[in-house]
Design a protein around this motif. Structure first.
Motif, PDB file in Angstrom:
ATOM      1  N   TRP A 157      55.673  77.075  74.196  1.00 57.23           N
ATOM      2  CA  TRP A 157      54.852  77.785  73.220  1.00 57.23           C
ATOM      3  C   TRP A 157      55.670  78.238  72.005  1.00 57.23           C
ATOM      4  N   ARG A 163      51.808  84.194  79.938  1.00 60.15           N
ATOM      5  CA  ARG A 163      51.037  85.004  80.878  1.00 60.15           C
ATOM      6  C   ARG A 163      51.948  85.464  82.008  1.00 60.15           C
ATOM      7  N   MET A 198      47.940  79.743  77.175  1.00 57.52           N
ATOM      8  CA  MET A 198      48.158  80.873  76.297  1.00 57.52           C
ATOM      9  C   MET A 198      49.637  81.223  76.284  1.00 57.52           C
ATOM     10  N   LEU A 199      50.009  82.065  75.346  1.00 55.59           N
ATOM     11  CA  LEU A 199      51.411  82.173  75.002  1.00 55.59           C
ATOM     12  C   LEU A 199      52.319  82.421  76.182  1.00 55.59           C
ATOM     13  N   TRP A 237      52.946  78.020  67.016  1.00 51.32           N
ATOM     14  CA  TRP A 237      52.006  78.794  67.820  1.00 51.32           C
ATOM     15  C   TRP A 237      50.844  79.366  67.009  1.00 51.32           C
ATOM     16  N   GLN A 241      48.493  88.696  74.893  1.00 52.46           N
ATOM     17  CA  GLN A 241      49.651  88.074  75.505  1.00 52.46           C
ATOM     18  C   GLN A 241      50.813  88.042  74.525  1.00 52.46           C
ATOM     19  N   ASN A 278      48.095  77.609  69.191  1.00 51.17           N
ATOM     20  CA  ASN A 278      47.695  77.932  70.551  1.00 51.17           C
ATOM     21  C   ASN A 278      46.398  78.734  70.556  1.00 51.17           C
ATOM     22  N   GLU A 279      45.324  78.098  70.986  1.00 51.35           N
ATOM     23  CA  GLU A 279      44.019  78.731  71.142  1.00 51.35           C
ATOM     24  C   GLU A 279      43.588  79.549  69.919  1.00 51.35           C
ATOM     25  N   GLN A 307      44.811  85.276  71.075  1.00 54.62           N
ATOM     26  CA  GLN A 307      45.845  84.257  70.931  1.00 54.62           C
ATOM     27  C   GLN A 307      46.106  84.016  69.436  1.00 54.62           C
ATOM     28  N   SER A 308      46.168  82.780  68.964  1.00 56.15           N
ATOM     29  CA  SER A 308      46.525  82.623  67.545  1.00 56.15           C
ATOM     30  C   SER A 308      45.384  83.021  66.612  1.00 56.15           C
TER      31      SER A 308
END
Length: 321
Positions: free
Chosen positions: A114, A4, A1-2, A133, A35, A159-160, A166-167
Motif C-alpha cells: 500500500w 488493517r 485497505m491501507l 495510495w 485505517q 486505494n478504495e 480510505q483514499s
C-alpha cells in the motif's frame, strides 16, 4: 485497505445511521474505523460526483466471451519457490503485506504494501509493485521509477477512493490524479486502476464506470482494474459471480488486490476459511481474465504468526494452486 492491523473488531461497510444529505449528487456512506494516518475521515457522507459526470454506457459480453477474449492475459504457474518453501509458486499469486511482519515463507510471486516504496526484503523472485495510495503524491514519480528499475511489472493507482475512510476521492479527483501521476508512465509499464470495493454502500464498480466514462485517455491507458472483495459469508459462488460480472461490465483484466472473508483475523472457523481458499484459488487460477490476486494479507494472526512462521491458514494460501 491501507493497514488493517487492528482488524479484529472491524465492522466494514456498515451503513451509518445519519440521513444522507439532499441534492442532485449521489451519496454513499460507510462506517468504519479509519485505517492508518494517511487520511482523516471527513465529517460528512462521501459522494460520487455523478451530477457533474457523464453516465457511461454498460459494456457486456456473453459468458463465453469472458474466457476467450483475454486468453492472452492468462498467467501460468512456475516451478520456482521461496527458499523456505517447497510449494509451487503461481505467477498470479501475491499478497498485501505489512513491512514489520513481512514473511519469506509464503509461496508468492508478487507483493505490495500500500506504499510507493518497498519495505523489508522480499524473497528472490518476488516482484514488488508500487502503489500511489491517495492524494499525497510526494515522491511518487521517483519511487515509481525506482520500483520499475528494480523490476516492478505494474503501478497501482489509489486505494478504495469509493470509501471515505480510505483514499476517499471522487471521480474528478481520481481523473486528475491519474493524468498527473500515472499517465507519464504509460508505455513504460502496466498501469492498474484505482482499487474499489464490493460494498453495496460504496460506489465500487460505478466509480470505475464514471472514471472511464469521463476520461477516454484514462481508459485507454488502464491495463487492468483492481478490485477488492469482502463478505461475512463463505459463499464462494457469490465471489465468483461478482468478479465474472465485473469483467463483463468493465472489459478489463482484473487484479484482485484484496479479498477475504470478514473477520479473517479471528481464530474461529479456520477450517471454513481454508475450504474457502481451496475453492476460490483454483478458480482464480483458471480464469484468463484474472491476471493477479492477493489475499489480505501478511499480518499477525492471519497468514503469519508473530515470529513470521505461517499459520494453518497461511499454509493453505501458500500451498493451494
Amino acid at each position: 485497505m491501507l493497514v488493517r492491523l487492528a482488524l479484529a473488531a472491524l465492522s466494514l461497510h456498515a451503513v451509518t445511521a445519519a440521513p444522507a444529505p439532499q441534492g442532485a449528487t449521489t451519496w454513499y456512506a460507510v462506517s468504519t474505523t479509519p485505517q492508518g494516518d494517511t487520511v482523516s475521515p471527513p465529517t460528512h457522507w462521501y459522494a460520487v460526483d455523478t451530477s457533474s459526470t457523464t453516465t457511461p454506457s454498460s459494456r457486456t459480453t456473453s459468458s463465453s466471451t469472458v474466457a476467450s477474449s483475454t486468453s492472452s492475459s492468462a498467467s501460468s504457474s512456475s516451478s520456482s519457490a521461496p527458499a523456505s518453501s517447497t510449494a509451487i509458486v503461481s505467477s498470479k499469486k501475491g499478497v498485501g503485506y505489512n513491512d514489520e511482519y513481512l514473511t519469506r515463507e509464503l509461496a508468492i510471486s508478487w507483493a505490495y504494501n500500500w506504499k510507493s516504496r518497498r519495505g523489508g526484503e522480499l524473497s528472490e523472485g518476488v516482484t514488488y509493485e508500487p502503489m500511489l495510495w491517495g492524494r499525497n503524491a510526494t515522491g511518487w514519480a521517483t519511487d515509481a521509477q525506482l520500483g520499475l528499475d528494480e523490476g516492478a511489472s505494474a503501478l497501482l493507482h489509489l486505494n478504495e477512493p469509493d470509501i471515505w475512510s480510505q483514499s476517499a476521492m471522487n471521480v474528478t479527483e481520481g481523473i486528475d490524479s491519474w493524468l498527473t501521476n500515472m499517465s507519464p508512465f504509460y508505455g513504460k509499464t502496466n498501469l492498474v486502476s484505482a482499487a474499489v470495493s464490493n460494498s453495496p454502500e460504496a460506489a465500487n464498480l460505478r466509480w470505475l464506470q464514471y472514471f472511464f466514462g469521463n476520461c477516454t485517455q484514462c481508459e485507454q491507458e488502464t491495463h487492468a482494474v483492481a478490485l477488492h472483495w469482502y463478505s461475512d459469508s463463505f459463499n464462494t459462488s457469490a465471489f465468483k459471480t461478482w468478479f465474472t460480472d465485473a469483467y463483463e461490465l468493465l472489459q478489463k483484466p482484473i487484479w484482485i488486490t484484496e479479498f477475504g472473508v470478514q473477520r479473517f483475523t479471528s481464530s474461529s472457523n479456520v477450517t471454513q476459511k481454508q475450504e474457502f481458499l481451496e475453492d476460490v484459488i483454483p478458480w482464480m487460477e483458471a480464469q484468463p481474465f484474472i491476471e493477479r490476486y492477493a489475499a489480505f494479507g501478511t499480518f499477525p494472526g492471519r497468514f503469519v504468526n508473530d515470529d513470521g512462521s505461517l499459520t494453518a491458514l497461511g499454509r493453505t494460501y501458500s500451498e493451494t494452486v
